[in-house]
Write an enzyme that holds these catalytic residues in place. Structure first.
Site, PDB file in Angstrom:
ATOM      1  N   TYR A  21       0.842  -1.176   0.012  1.00 44.25           N
ATOM      2  CA  TYR A  21      -0.019   0.218   0.098  1.00 44.25           C
ATOM      3  C   TYR A  21       0.874   1.304  -0.159  1.00 44.25           C
ATOM      4  O   TYR A  21       1.378   1.455   0.963  1.00 44.25           O
ATOM      5  CB  TYR A  21      -0.872  -0.092   1.264  1.00 44.25           C
ATOM      6  CG  TYR A  21      -1.836  -1.186   1.403  1.00 44.25           C
ATOM      7  CD1 TYR A  21      -2.392  -1.791  -0.119  1.00 44.25           C
ATOM      8  CD2 TYR A  21      -2.333  -1.808   2.519  1.00 44.25           C
ATOM      9  CE1 TYR A  21      -3.218  -2.919   0.109  1.00 44.25           C
ATOM     10  CE2 TYR A  21      -3.168  -3.047   2.485  1.00 44.25           C
ATOM     11  CZ  TYR A  21      -3.585  -3.166   1.174  1.00 44.25           C
ATOM     12  OH  TYR A  21      -4.305  -4.515   1.626  1.00 44.25           O
ATOM     13  N   HIS A  31      -0.071 -11.987   0.514  1.00 46.99           N
ATOM     14  CA  HIS A  31      -0.993 -11.113  -0.100  1.00 46.99           C
ATOM     15  C   HIS A  31      -1.343 -11.237  -1.508  1.00 46.99           C
ATOM     16  O   HIS A  31      -0.329 -11.425  -2.225  1.00 46.99           O
ATOM     17  CB  HIS A  31      -0.058  -9.603  -0.075  1.00 46.99           C
ATOM     18  CG  HIS A  31      -1.018  -8.552  -0.099  1.00 46.99           C
ATOM     19  ND1 HIS A  31      -0.772  -7.201  -0.125  1.00 46.99           N
ATOM     20  CD2 HIS A  31      -2.335  -8.210  -0.705  1.00 46.99           C
ATOM     21  CE1 HIS A  31      -1.703  -6.313  -0.486  1.00 46.99           C
ATOM     22  NE2 HIS A  31      -2.612  -6.843  -0.844  1.00 46.99           N
TER      23      HIS A  31
END
Ligand code: NAD
Length: 309
Positions: A56, A119
Protein backbone atom coordinates in the site's frame (compact mmCIF):
# COMPACT_ATOMS: atom_id res chain seq x y z
CA UNK A 1 -17.73 -1.25 19.83
CA UNK A 2 -18.30 -4.96 19.53
CA UNK A 3 -15.57 -7.56 19.27
CA UNK A 4 -15.48 -11.05 17.77
CA UNK A 5 -12.91 -13.84 17.98
CA UNK A 6 -10.94 -14.31 14.80
CA UNK A 7 -11.46 -18.04 14.17
CA UNK A 8 -9.43 -20.18 16.55
CA UNK A 9 -6.85 -17.48 17.22
CA UNK A 10 -6.87 -15.65 20.51
CA UNK A 11 -7.35 -12.36 18.71
CA UNK A 12 -10.48 -10.46 19.65
CA UNK A 13 -11.02 -7.98 16.87
CA UNK A 14 -13.42 -5.06 16.55
CA UNK A 15 -16.33 -5.50 14.15
CA UNK A 16 -15.04 -2.40 12.33
CA UNK A 17 -11.49 -3.00 11.16
CA UNK A 18 -9.23 -0.13 10.11
CA UNK A 19 -8.07 -0.71 6.53
CA UNK A 20 -4.90 1.33 6.24
CA UNK A 21 -4.40 1.26 2.46
CA UNK A 22 -5.72 4.84 2.06
CA UNK A 23 -2.90 6.00 4.38
CA UNK A 24 -0.62 5.04 1.48
CA UNK A 25 -2.56 7.33 -0.93
CA UNK A 26 -4.07 4.32 -2.71
CA UNK A 27 -7.36 6.19 -3.23
CA UNK A 28 -5.76 9.62 -3.77
CA UNK A 29 -3.53 11.98 -1.81
CA UNK A 30 -4.15 11.99 1.96
CA UNK A 31 -2.79 14.27 4.66
CA UNK A 32 -0.40 12.34 6.94
CA UNK A 33 -1.29 14.39 10.04
CA UNK A 34 -4.99 13.84 9.43
CA UNK A 35 -4.28 10.13 8.89
CA UNK A 36 -2.59 10.02 12.27
CA UNK A 37 -5.57 11.74 13.91
CA UNK A 38 -7.88 9.21 12.20
CA UNK A 39 -5.87 6.32 13.67
CA UNK A 40 -6.00 7.85 17.16
CA UNK A 41 -9.70 8.59 16.91
CA UNK A 42 -10.36 5.00 15.80
CA UNK A 43 -8.43 3.63 18.80
CA UNK A 44 -10.24 5.99 21.21
CA UNK A 45 -13.54 4.69 19.83
CA UNK A 46 -12.58 1.05 20.35
CA UNK A 47 -11.46 0.05 16.85
CA UNK A 48 -8.57 -2.29 17.61
CA UNK A 49 -7.87 -4.13 14.34
CA UNK A 50 -5.47 -2.49 11.84
CA UNK A 51 -4.62 -4.01 8.47
CA UNK A 52 -1.78 -2.83 6.25
CA UNK A 53 0.73 -4.16 3.69
CA UNK A 54 4.12 -3.14 2.27
CA UNK A 55 2.29 -2.89 -1.07
CA UNK A 56 0.00 0.00 0.00
CA UNK A 57 1.68 3.15 -1.27
CA UNK A 58 4.86 1.09 -1.75
CA UNK A 59 5.61 1.07 2.01
CA UNK A 60 4.09 4.52 2.71
CA UNK A 61 1.03 3.12 4.52
CA UNK A 62 3.19 0.99 6.83
CA UNK A 63 5.47 3.97 7.56
CA UNK A 64 2.53 6.22 8.41
CA UNK A 65 0.66 3.60 10.40
CA UNK A 66 3.80 2.72 12.37
CA UNK A 67 4.30 6.37 13.28
CA UNK A 68 0.66 6.80 14.31
CA UNK A 69 0.68 3.65 16.45
CA UNK A 70 3.61 4.72 18.63
CA UNK A 71 2.48 4.39 22.24
CA UNK A 72 -0.63 2.39 21.27
CA UNK A 73 0.89 -0.90 20.09
CA UNK A 74 -0.10 -2.89 23.19
CA UNK A 75 -3.78 -2.08 22.85
CA UNK A 76 -4.30 -2.99 19.20
CA UNK A 77 -4.23 -6.02 16.91
CA UNK A 78 -1.84 -5.38 14.04
CA UNK A 79 -1.84 -7.19 10.71
CA UNK A 80 0.47 -6.78 7.75
CA UNK A 81 1.30 -8.84 4.66
CA UNK A 82 4.11 -10.24 2.55
CA UNK A 83 4.57 -11.36 -1.06
CA UNK A 84 3.18 -8.33 -2.91
CA UNK A 85 5.39 -5.26 -3.40
CA UNK A 86 4.00 -3.47 -6.45
CA UNK A 87 1.16 -3.67 -8.98
CA UNK A 88 2.90 -6.47 -10.85
CA UNK A 89 5.63 -7.20 -8.32
CA UNK A 90 5.31 -10.41 -6.37
CA UNK A 91 7.83 -12.53 -4.49
CA UNK A 92 6.54 -15.39 -2.37
CA UNK A 93 9.94 -17.02 -1.78
CA UNK A 94 10.90 -17.94 1.79
CA UNK A 95 13.92 -15.66 1.50
CA UNK A 96 11.71 -12.66 0.69
CA UNK A 97 9.21 -13.58 3.43
CA UNK A 98 12.02 -13.51 6.03
CA UNK A 99 13.39 -10.18 4.78
CA UNK A 100 9.92 -8.71 4.35
CA UNK A 101 8.84 -9.15 7.95
CA UNK A 102 11.97 -7.46 9.27
CA UNK A 103 11.39 -4.50 6.93
CA UNK A 104 7.71 -4.31 7.96
CA UNK A 105 8.54 -4.48 11.67
CA UNK A 106 11.01 -1.63 11.25
CA UNK A 107 8.44 0.53 9.45
CA UNK A 108 5.70 -0.39 11.91
CA UNK A 109 8.03 0.37 14.86
CA UNK A 110 7.30 -2.89 16.64
CA UNK A 111 8.94 -6.27 17.21
CA UNK A 112 5.97 -8.47 16.28
CA UNK A 113 2.72 -8.39 14.33
CA UNK A 114 -0.41 -10.22 15.43
CA UNK A 115 -1.12 -11.46 11.92
CA UNK A 116 1.01 -11.88 8.80
CA UNK A 117 -0.83 -12.64 5.56
CA UNK A 118 0.48 -13.76 2.20
CA UNK A 119 -0.88 -10.97 0.00
CA UNK A 120 -2.97 -11.75 -3.11
CA UNK A 121 -1.84 -15.36 -3.45
CA UNK A 122 -3.62 -15.89 -6.77
CA UNK A 123 -0.67 -14.08 -8.39
CA UNK A 124 1.81 -16.58 -6.96
CA UNK A 125 2.67 -20.15 -7.85
CA UNK A 126 0.36 -22.36 -5.75
CA UNK A 127 3.05 -24.99 -5.21
CA UNK A 128 5.42 -22.34 -3.88
CA UNK A 129 2.76 -20.79 -1.63
CA UNK A 130 1.98 -24.19 -0.11
CA UNK A 131 5.49 -25.62 0.12
CA UNK A 132 7.56 -22.50 0.77
CA UNK A 133 5.65 -19.33 1.67
CA UNK A 134 3.32 -20.65 4.36
CA UNK A 135 6.01 -22.85 6.00
CA UNK A 136 8.31 -19.77 6.12
CA UNK A 137 5.53 -17.79 7.77
CA UNK A 138 5.11 -20.59 10.35
CA UNK A 139 8.84 -20.32 11.09
CA UNK A 140 8.34 -16.63 11.79
CA UNK A 141 5.58 -17.60 14.19
CA UNK A 142 7.97 -19.90 16.05
CA UNK A 143 10.49 -17.05 16.21
CA UNK A 144 7.86 -14.82 17.83
CA UNK A 145 7.83 -12.25 15.02
CA UNK A 146 4.21 -13.03 14.12
CA UNK A 147 1.45 -14.47 16.29
CA UNK A 148 -0.75 -15.93 13.53
CA UNK A 149 -0.63 -16.36 9.78
CA UNK A 150 -3.12 -16.15 6.94
CA UNK A 151 -3.68 -15.65 3.23
CA UNK A 152 -5.50 -12.98 1.27
CA UNK A 153 -6.81 -12.69 -2.27
CA UNK A 154 -9.79 -12.32 -4.59
CA UNK A 155 -10.63 -15.75 -6.10
CA UNK A 156 -12.29 -17.83 -3.41
CA UNK A 157 -11.35 -21.08 -5.14
CA UNK A 158 -7.64 -20.26 -4.84
CA UNK A 159 -7.93 -19.25 -1.18
CA UNK A 160 -9.74 -22.50 -0.37
CA UNK A 161 -7.37 -24.65 -2.42
CA UNK A 162 -4.37 -23.36 -0.48
CA UNK A 163 -6.10 -23.48 2.90
CA UNK A 164 -7.14 -27.09 2.35
CA UNK A 165 -3.57 -28.08 1.46
CA UNK A 166 -1.81 -26.36 4.36
CA UNK A 167 -3.08 -24.99 7.65
CA UNK A 168 -3.61 -21.23 7.93
CA UNK A 169 -5.24 -19.30 10.78
CA UNK A 170 -7.11 -16.68 8.76
CA UNK A 171 -8.36 -15.78 5.30
CA UNK A 172 -8.91 -12.23 4.08
CA UNK A 173 -11.33 -11.97 1.19
CA UNK A 174 -12.35 -8.73 -0.50
CA UNK A 175 -15.32 -7.59 -2.60
CA UNK A 176 -17.07 -10.92 -1.95
CA UNK A 177 -19.60 -9.83 0.65
CA UNK A 178 -21.27 -6.44 0.44
CA UNK A 179 -24.28 -4.92 -1.31
CA UNK A 180 -22.76 -5.99 -4.66
CA UNK A 181 -21.69 -9.57 -3.93
CA UNK A 182 -22.31 -12.43 -1.53
CA UNK A 183 -20.50 -15.58 -2.69
CA UNK A 184 -18.32 -15.43 0.43
CA UNK A 185 -21.42 -16.51 2.34
CA UNK A 186 -22.21 -19.49 0.13
CA UNK A 187 -18.68 -20.72 -0.59
CA UNK A 188 -16.02 -19.45 1.81
CA UNK A 189 -17.92 -19.31 5.10
CA UNK A 190 -18.87 -23.02 5.25
CA UNK A 191 -15.29 -23.94 4.36
CA UNK A 192 -13.78 -21.60 6.98
CA UNK A 193 -16.19 -22.76 9.67
CA UNK A 194 -15.38 -26.40 8.97
CA UNK A 195 -11.63 -25.68 9.22
CA UNK A 196 -11.74 -23.24 12.17
CA UNK A 197 -10.30 -20.44 10.03
CA UNK A 198 -10.96 -16.82 11.00
CA UNK A 199 -12.52 -14.66 8.28
CA UNK A 200 -11.76 -11.04 7.49
CA UNK A 201 -14.14 -9.33 5.08
CA UNK A 202 -12.56 -6.44 3.19
CA UNK A 203 -13.88 -3.72 0.89
CA UNK A 204 -17.44 -3.26 2.18
CA UNK A 205 -17.75 -0.35 -0.27
CA UNK A 206 -16.48 -2.57 -3.10
CA UNK A 207 -13.23 -0.54 -3.12
CA UNK A 208 -15.00 2.78 -3.38
CA UNK A 209 -17.84 1.83 -5.77
CA UNK A 210 -20.56 2.14 -3.13
CA UNK A 211 -19.83 5.79 -2.38
CA UNK A 212 -21.09 9.16 -3.58
CA UNK A 213 -17.69 9.96 -5.08
CA UNK A 214 -17.53 6.68 -7.06
CA UNK A 215 -14.72 4.24 -7.75
CA UNK A 216 -11.08 5.17 -8.36
CA UNK A 217 -9.79 5.07 -11.96
CA UNK A 218 -7.88 1.80 -11.43
CA UNK A 219 -10.98 -0.09 -10.28
CA UNK A 220 -11.35 -3.38 -12.24
CA UNK A 221 -15.16 -3.75 -12.38
CA UNK A 222 -17.23 -3.38 -15.55
CA UNK A 223 -18.79 0.00 -16.39
CA UNK A 224 -22.36 -1.25 -15.80
CA UNK A 225 -21.39 -1.87 -12.14
CA UNK A 226 -20.45 1.82 -11.73
CA UNK A 227 -23.63 2.90 -13.49
CA UNK A 228 -25.83 0.79 -11.20
CA UNK A 229 -23.95 1.98 -8.10
CA UNK A 230 -24.39 5.60 -9.20
CA UNK A 231 -28.11 5.03 -9.57
CA UNK A 232 -28.24 3.41 -6.12
CA UNK A 233 -26.31 6.33 -4.59
CA UNK A 234 -28.71 8.79 -6.20
CA UNK A 235 -31.70 6.82 -4.93
CA UNK A 236 -30.27 6.97 -1.39
CA UNK A 237 -29.65 10.73 -1.65
CA UNK A 238 -33.26 11.30 -2.75
CA UNK A 239 -34.39 9.41 0.35
CA UNK A 240 -32.09 11.28 2.72
CA UNK A 241 -29.82 8.30 3.10
CA UNK A 242 -26.17 7.64 2.31
CA UNK A 243 -25.14 4.69 0.14
CA UNK A 244 -21.87 4.18 2.04
CA UNK A 245 -23.53 4.21 5.43
CA UNK A 246 -26.07 1.66 4.24
CA UNK A 247 -23.35 -0.52 2.69
CA UNK A 248 -21.21 -0.43 5.83
CA UNK A 249 -24.11 -1.24 8.13
CA UNK A 250 -25.03 -4.15 5.90
CA UNK A 251 -21.54 -5.64 6.37
CA UNK A 252 -21.22 -4.91 10.10
CA UNK A 253 -24.46 -6.86 10.62
CA UNK A 254 -22.96 -9.94 9.00
CA UNK A 255 -22.07 -12.22 11.92
CA UNK A 256 -20.23 -14.95 10.01
CA UNK A 257 -17.05 -12.91 9.63
CA UNK A 258 -15.01 -11.59 12.56
CA UNK A 259 -14.39 -8.12 11.19
CA UNK A 260 -15.05 -5.88 8.20
CA UNK A 261 -12.13 -3.77 7.00
CA UNK A 262 -13.06 -0.25 5.95
CA UNK A 263 -10.46 1.86 4.14
CA UNK A 264 -10.00 5.07 6.17
CA UNK A 265 -7.49 7.91 6.37
CA UNK A 266 -9.50 10.80 7.85
CA UNK A 267 -11.46 11.44 11.05
CA UNK A 268 -14.54 12.06 8.93
CA UNK A 269 -14.34 8.52 7.49
CA UNK A 270 -13.86 7.05 10.96
CA UNK A 271 -16.88 8.90 12.34
CA UNK A 272 -18.96 7.86 9.32
CA UNK A 273 -18.05 4.22 9.95
CA UNK A 274 -18.95 4.63 13.62
CA UNK A 275 -22.24 6.26 12.71
CA UNK A 276 -23.06 3.39 10.37
CA UNK A 277 -22.27 1.00 13.20
CA UNK A 278 -24.53 2.85 15.64
CA UNK A 279 -27.59 3.26 13.41
CA UNK A 280 -29.64 0.41 12.04
CA UNK A 281 -30.28 0.06 8.33
CA UNK A 282 -33.85 0.53 7.12
CA UNK A 283 -34.70 -2.95 5.72
CA UNK A 284 -36.94 -1.47 3.04
CA UNK A 285 -34.17 0.84 1.88
CA UNK A 286 -31.74 -2.11 1.75
CA UNK A 287 -34.26 -4.08 -0.34
CA UNK A 288 -34.75 -1.19 -2.76
CA UNK A 289 -31.04 -0.54 -3.16
CA UNK A 290 -30.38 -4.24 -3.70
CA UNK A 291 -33.08 -4.28 -6.38
CA UNK A 292 -31.25 -1.47 -8.23
CA UNK A 293 -27.96 -3.37 -7.93
CA UNK A 294 -29.48 -6.77 -8.80
CA UNK A 295 -28.52 -6.74 -12.53
CA UNK A 296 -24.83 -6.45 -11.60
CA UNK A 297 -24.90 -8.51 -8.41
CA UNK A 298 -22.14 -11.12 -8.08
CA UNK A 299 -20.50 -9.92 -11.24
CA UNK A 300 -16.87 -10.82 -10.98
CA UNK A 301 -13.81 -9.49 -12.73
CA UNK A 302 -11.95 -9.75 -15.03
CA UNK A 303 -14.56 -11.40 -17.25
CA UNK A 304 -17.62 -10.91 -15.09
CA UNK A 305 -18.16 -14.67 -15.05
CA UNK A 306 -17.93 -16.46 -11.74
CA UNK A 307 -16.33 -19.64 -13.11
CA UNK A 308 -13.42 -17.55 -14.39
CA UNK A 309 -12.73 -15.97 -11.00
P1 NAD B 1 -13.46 0.06 0.84
O1 NAD B 1 -14.56 -0.71 0.26
O2 NAD B 1 -13.40 0.25 2.30
O3 NAD B 1 -13.37 1.46 0.08
C1 NAD B 1 -12.41 2.40 0.43
C2 NAD B 1 -12.74 3.74 -0.22
O4 NAD B 1 -13.99 4.20 0.27
C3 NAD B 1 -11.74 4.83 0.13
O5 NAD B 1 -11.69 5.74 -0.94
C4 NAD B 1 -12.35 5.49 1.33
O6 NAD B 1 -11.91 6.81 1.53
C5 NAD B 1 -13.82 5.45 0.95
N1 NAD B 1 -14.70 5.47 2.12
C6 NAD B 1 -14.54 4.83 3.30
N2 NAD B 1 -15.57 5.11 4.12
C7 NAD B 1 -16.39 5.92 3.43
C8 NAD B 1 -17.62 6.56 3.72
N3 NAD B 1 -18.23 6.40 4.90
N4 NAD B 1 -18.20 7.34 2.77
C9 NAD B 1 -17.62 7.49 1.56
N5 NAD B 1 -16.45 6.90 1.22
C10 NAD B 1 -15.85 6.16 2.14
O7 NAD B 1 -12.17 -0.65 0.24
P2 NAD B 1 -10.72 -0.98 0.62
O8 NAD B 1 -9.98 0.20 1.17
O9 NAD B 1 -10.22 -1.64 -0.59
O10 NAD B 1 -10.80 -2.12 1.72
C11 NAD B 1 -10.58 -1.88 3.07
C12 NAD B 1 -9.25 -2.47 3.53
O11 NAD B 1 -9.24 -3.89 3.35
C13 NAD B 1 -8.00 -1.98 2.80
O12 NAD B 1 -7.59 -0.72 3.28
C14 NAD B 1 -7.04 -3.10 3.12
O13 NAD B 1 -6.55 -2.94 4.42
C15 NAD B 1 -7.93 -4.33 3.06
N6 NAD B 1 -7.91 -5.00 1.73
C16 NAD B 1 -7.06 -6.04 1.55
C17 NAD B 1 -7.00 -6.68 0.32
C18 NAD B 1 -6.05 -7.84 0.15
O14 NAD B 1 -5.40 -8.25 1.09
N7 NAD B 1 -5.94 -8.41 -1.03
C19 NAD B 1 -7.80 -6.26 -0.74
C20 NAD B 1 -8.67 -5.20 -0.53
C21 NAD B 1 -8.73 -4.58 0.72
Amino acid sequence: MQYRLLGRTQLKVSVIGFGASPLGNVFGETDPKEGERAVHMAIDEGINFFDVSPYYGLTLAEERLGKALQGYRGSIVLSTKCGRYGTGEFDFSARRVFASIDESLRRLRTDYVDLLQAHDIEFGDMKQIIEETVPAMRQLQQQGKVRYIGVSGYPLTVLMRVASSISVDTILSYCRYNLLADDLDADLVPFAEAHGIGLINASPLHMGVLTNQGAPAWHPAASEVYRAAKEAAEFCRLHDADISELALRFCFDYMRVATTLVGMATQDRVSKSLRAFQTSADPQMVRQVRAILAPVFNQFWPSGRKENQ
